[in-house]
Design an enzyme around this catalytic site. Structure first.
Site, PDB file in Angstrom:
ATOM      1  N   CYS A 233     -12.773 -26.584  19.210  1.00 29.39           N
ATOM      2  CA  CYS A 233     -12.795 -26.091  20.989  1.00 29.39           C
ATOM      3  C   CYS A 233     -14.116 -25.013  21.079  1.00 29.39           C
ATOM      4  CB  CYS A 233     -11.561 -24.781  21.036  1.00 29.39           C
ATOM      5  SG  CYS A 233     -10.930 -24.532  22.207  1.00 29.39           S
ATOM      6  N   TYR A 234     -13.855 -24.115  21.036  1.00 28.38           N
ATOM      7  CA  TYR A 234     -15.226 -23.251  21.641  1.00 28.38           C
ATOM      8  C   TYR A 234     -15.661 -23.079  20.067  1.00 28.38           C
ATOM      9  CZ  TYR A 234     -17.912 -18.846  22.018  1.00 28.38           C
ATOM     10  OH  TYR A 234     -18.700 -17.834  22.309  1.00 28.38           O
TER      11      TYR A 234
ATOM     12  N   GLY B 271     -12.516 -19.471  20.648  1.00 28.75           N
ATOM     13  CA  GLY B 271     -12.981 -18.190  20.556  1.00 28.75           C
ATOM     14  C   GLY B 271     -12.320 -17.904  22.368  1.00 28.75           C
TER      15      GLY B 271
ATOM     16  N   LYS C 193       1.324 -15.604   3.381  1.00 26.98           N
ATOM     17  CA  LYS C 193       2.994 -15.405   3.443  1.00 26.98           C
ATOM     18  C   LYS C 193       3.650 -16.955   2.805  1.00 26.98           C
ATOM     19  CE  LYS C 193       5.940 -11.855   3.697  1.00 26.98           C
ATOM     20  NZ  LYS C 193       5.532 -10.291   3.830  1.00 26.98           N
TER      21      LYS C 193
ATOM     22  N   SER D  85       9.523  -1.597  -2.620  1.00 31.19           N
ATOM     23  CA  SER D  85      10.324  -1.654  -1.607  1.00 31.19           C
ATOM     24  C   SER D  85      11.531  -2.962  -1.917  1.00 31.19           C
ATOM     25  CB  SER D  85       9.503  -1.786  -0.040  1.00 31.19           C
ATOM     26  OG  SER D  85       9.499  -3.500  -0.253  1.00 31.19           O
ATOM     27  N   GLY D  86      11.130  -3.929  -2.569  1.00 34.35           N
ATOM     28  CA  GLY D  86      12.094  -4.616  -2.660  1.00 34.35           C
ATOM     29  C   GLY D  86      11.972  -6.079  -1.734  1.00 34.35           C
ATOM     30  N   GLY D  87      10.715  -5.423  -1.074  1.00 29.27           N
ATOM     31  CA  GLY D  87      10.602  -7.087   0.113  1.00 29.27           C
ATOM     32  C   GLY D  87       9.521  -7.954  -0.999  1.00 29.27           C
ATOM     33  N   VAL D  88       9.375  -8.848  -0.075  1.00 28.64           N
ATOM     34  CA  VAL D  88       8.978 -10.099  -0.805  1.00 28.64           C
ATOM     35  C   VAL D  88       7.342  -9.986  -1.597  1.00 28.64           C
ATOM     36  CG1 VAL D  88       8.013 -12.026  -0.505  1.00 28.64           C
ATOM     37  CG2 VAL D  88      10.369 -11.822   0.730  1.00 28.64           C
ATOM     38  N   ASP D  89       7.067  -9.136  -0.876  1.00 27.27           N
ATOM     39  CA  ASP D  89       5.442  -8.969  -1.338  1.00 27.27           C
ATOM     40  C   ASP D  89       5.571  -7.844  -2.845  1.00 27.27           C
ATOM     41  OD1 ASP D  89       4.617 -10.399   0.662  1.00 27.27           O
ATOM     42  OD2 ASP D  89       4.210  -8.487   2.170  1.00 27.27           O
ATOM     43  N   SER D  90       5.747  -6.462  -2.168  1.00 25.48           N
ATOM     44  CA  SER D  90       5.805  -5.495  -3.146  1.00 25.48           C
ATOM     45  C   SER D  90       7.171  -6.321  -5.055  1.00 25.48           C
ATOM     46  CB  SER D  90       6.428  -4.526  -3.247  1.00 25.48           C
ATOM     47  OG  SER D  90       7.463  -4.124  -2.876  1.00 25.48           O
ATOM     48  N   SER D  91       7.451  -7.403  -3.971  1.00 24.17           N
ATOM     49  CA  SER D  91       8.516  -7.920  -5.380  1.00 24.17           C
ATOM     50  C   SER D  91       7.692  -8.905  -6.225  1.00 24.17           C
ATOM     51  CB  SER D  91       9.671  -8.542  -4.717  1.00 24.17           C
ATOM     52  OG  SER D  91      11.025  -7.251  -4.597  1.00 24.17           O
TER      53      SER D  91
ATOM     54  N   GLU E 138      -4.927 -27.886  14.600  1.00 21.51           N
ATOM     55  CA  GLU E 138      -3.908 -26.523  13.946  1.00 21.51           C
ATOM     56  C   GLU E 138      -3.045 -26.967  14.129  1.00 21.51           C
ATOM     57  OE1 GLU E 138      -6.838 -25.625  15.777  1.00 21.51           O
ATOM     58  OE2 GLU E 138      -6.649 -23.894  16.504  1.00 21.51           O
TER      59      GLU E 138
ATOM     60  N   HIS F 212      -7.248 -28.550  19.660  1.00 19.76           N
ATOM     61  CA  HIS F 212      -6.471 -27.595  18.599  1.00 19.76           C
ATOM     62  C   HIS F 212      -5.624 -28.640  17.186  1.00 19.76           C
ATOM     63  CE1 HIS F 212      -8.366 -23.565  19.788  1.00 19.76           C
ATOM     64  NE2 HIS F 212      -7.974 -24.287  21.142  1.00 19.76           N
TER      65      HIS F 212
END
Ligand code: XMP
Length: 514
Positions: free
Chosen positions: A82-83, A55, A370, A223-229, A171, A169
């Site tokens: 960390c925080y 944080g 993603k 839309s042809g984008g990854v998510d909507s496809s 991560e 960290h």
């Protein structure tokens, strides 16, 4: 079998989503909640472990983000980063103070391998530090299990209560064995089985969709984008022709993109669904004629999109469900999940739900990052060129053309962009650069071609590397690639006589060039 859950409590650190992604890479499902979220609700979720993120403030300051002591008394393993490590120490009776020197960057850390957290980690390992404050006195019952030259408590544990505090960290990738430490926590200490897998996700989601939809009618804006496809394919596998996908070609897509989307989803394509392509190119060009202000262009494109969609939706009539390709970062950033509320209202085509007569929204990707959406896409057999498509803004080339948008300018930028993408792929760089594209500046200048004077446009090339698209660095493209792209664009694209490479980072620039 119960779904295993690890909860990430967000104190507003910049790496909150990264923590969650790393946990999921251990095949353990996790969700992010703000530190203000009701502890009783978290208890009801019965998490197998809790991770407290970093944080921005000092935990001993008045009004600083904190958590209740009860969180450490639930019998659930807790890892503070960390925080989060400092909050844990302070709340449990230790002391946190400002250090004489700020520790920042890659730092050698000596770890005690007898701690379950550091099992199989090298005794001297490089970790990423970023802190002003330090744990000057550990809480009762804790022992130090890692140190650095400047930091006596780089990690502490109370193994009996399964509480762990790490000052660095794990991560971030700069912490060389960070993934192993997180693995040790979620798999060994929390005892998670690690059965969060994308193949299981696909089967389970298809089952759930079938149950939810029954005989209902489903509408999806593709839309042809990854998510909507990926969302559309999941729905198609679940309910077949009960699904109608409407694809609005606004004439601001990349070269051949409309046809590519149609080839995959249309009647000749691979999926069982109703596909409607709306060729609305001219409508958009007419609306955009004479408009050069970027925000105004965005608005016009967004509004026209809704209008076109609405007309199609009316033809279809009432539907039961509307599919949205929302993904987990959208959920977190809209303020529902974590603490760092970043609202990118202009980034989405807003208002869609209102223009359609529907009963419920289905968001099959709501819990995925993603990279997980891409894994699902591959799992579903969606072609790689769609699965690994780079981000493309909703308003499309409309915001990659400075000044007025015309059909002629769209063609110029499409052709230049296609050459750029071809050459980036030929150089084997297409998967390593996060986003790259050509934009058309509104600048025309004098050049010479053959023996002729020219007075033509300049194309700007952009290529950036970024983790979260909130900040970005310009990518250092090899000179030969830039030269080849430049000479091909000049030779092959009419009305371009100059090519420039934009090396501005974000901030102060943005990724798009509008
Ligand atoms: P900027 O230009 O703000 O872009 O640095 C950050 C990321 O967001 C994408 N972007 C959009 N995506 N609708 C979208 O779906 C939009 O209106 C939009 N504007 C920018 C941009 O491509 C980059 O990946």
């Amino acid at each position: 079998m119960d779904k295993e859950l690890v909860v990430v409590i967000d104190f507003g650190g910049q790496y909150n989503q990264l923590v969650a992604r790393r946990v999921r890479e251990c095949n353990v499902y996790c969700e992010i909640y703000s530190y203000k979220y009701d502890l009783d609700k978290i208890k009801q979720m019965q998490p197998k472990g809790i991770i407290l993120t970093g944080g921005p403030s000092s935990c001993y300051e008045e009004g600083a983000a904190t958590c209740s002591k009860e969180l450490f008394e639930l019998g659930i393993p807790v890892l503070g980063l960390c925080y989060g490590a400092q909050v844990m120490s302070l709340v449990l009776g230790g002391k946190v103070e400002r250090a004489a020197v700020r520790e920042y960057g890659k730092t050698e850390v000596n770890v005690d391998n007898s701690s379950a957290l550091f099992q199989d980690v090298s005794p001297n390992t490089i970790c990423w530090m970023s802190h002003f404050d330090y744990i000057s006195r550990m809480a009762p019952g804790f022992r130090a299990v890692a140190t650095t030259a400047n930091c006596p408590v780089a990690a502490a544990e109370c193994a009996e209560k399964q509480l762990y505090a790490i000052q660095f960290h794990p991560e971030v990738l700069h912490t060389q064995e960070g993934s192993k430490m997180l693995y040790n926590f979620v798999r060994n200490i929390c005892g998670c089985r690690g059965d969060w897998r994308m193949d299981a996700f696909v089967d389970e989601t298809i089952e759930n969709i079938r149950r939810q939809v029954g005989n209902g009618k489903v509408l999806c804006a593709l839309s042809g984008g990854v998510d909507s496809s990926v969302a559309a394919v999941l729905l198609s596998k679940a309910v077949g022709e009960q699904l109608t996908c409407v694809f609005v070609d606004h004439g601001l897509l990349r070269k051949n993109e409309g046809d590519e989307v149609e080839a995959v989803f249309g009647p000749e394509g691979n999926y069982d669904l109703n596909f409607i392509r709306v060729n609305a190119q001219n409508r958009f060009y007419e609306k955009l004629a004479g408009v050069s202000e970027p925000e105004r262009k965005r608005k016009i494109i967004g509004e026209e999109f809704i209008r076109v969609f609405e007309e199609e939706a009316k033809k279809i009539g009432a539907v039961d469900f509307l599919v949205q390709g929302t993904i987990y970062p959208d959920v977190v950033e809209s303020g529902l999940g974590g603490e760092s509320a970043v609202i990118k209202s202009h980034h989405n085509v807003g208002g869609l739900p209102d223009c359609v007569d529907f009963r419920e929204i289905i968001e099959p990707l709501r819990n995925l990052f993603k990279d997980e959406v891409r894994k699902v896409g591959l799992e579903l057999g969606i072609p790689e060129h769609l699965v690994f498509r780079q981000p493309f803004p909703g308003p499309g080339l409309g915001i990659r053309i400075i000044g007025e948008v015309t059909a002629e300018k769209v063609k110029i930028v499409q052709d230049a962009d296609a050459i750029y993408r071809e050459e980036i792929a030929a150089a084997g760089l297409d998967r390593s650069i996060n986003q790259y594209f050509a934009a058309l500046t509104n600048m025309r200048s004098v050049g010479v071609m053959g023996d002729e004077r020219t007075y033509d446009y300049a194309i700007a090339l952009r290529a950036v590397n970024t983790i979260d698209f909130m900040t970005a660095e310009s990518a250092q493209l090899p000179w030969e690639v830039l030269q080849k792209v430049t000479s091909r664009i000049i030779n092959e694209v009419n009305h371009v006589n100059r090519v420039m490479y934009d090396i501005t980072s974000k901030p102060p620039g943005t990724i798009e060039f509008e």
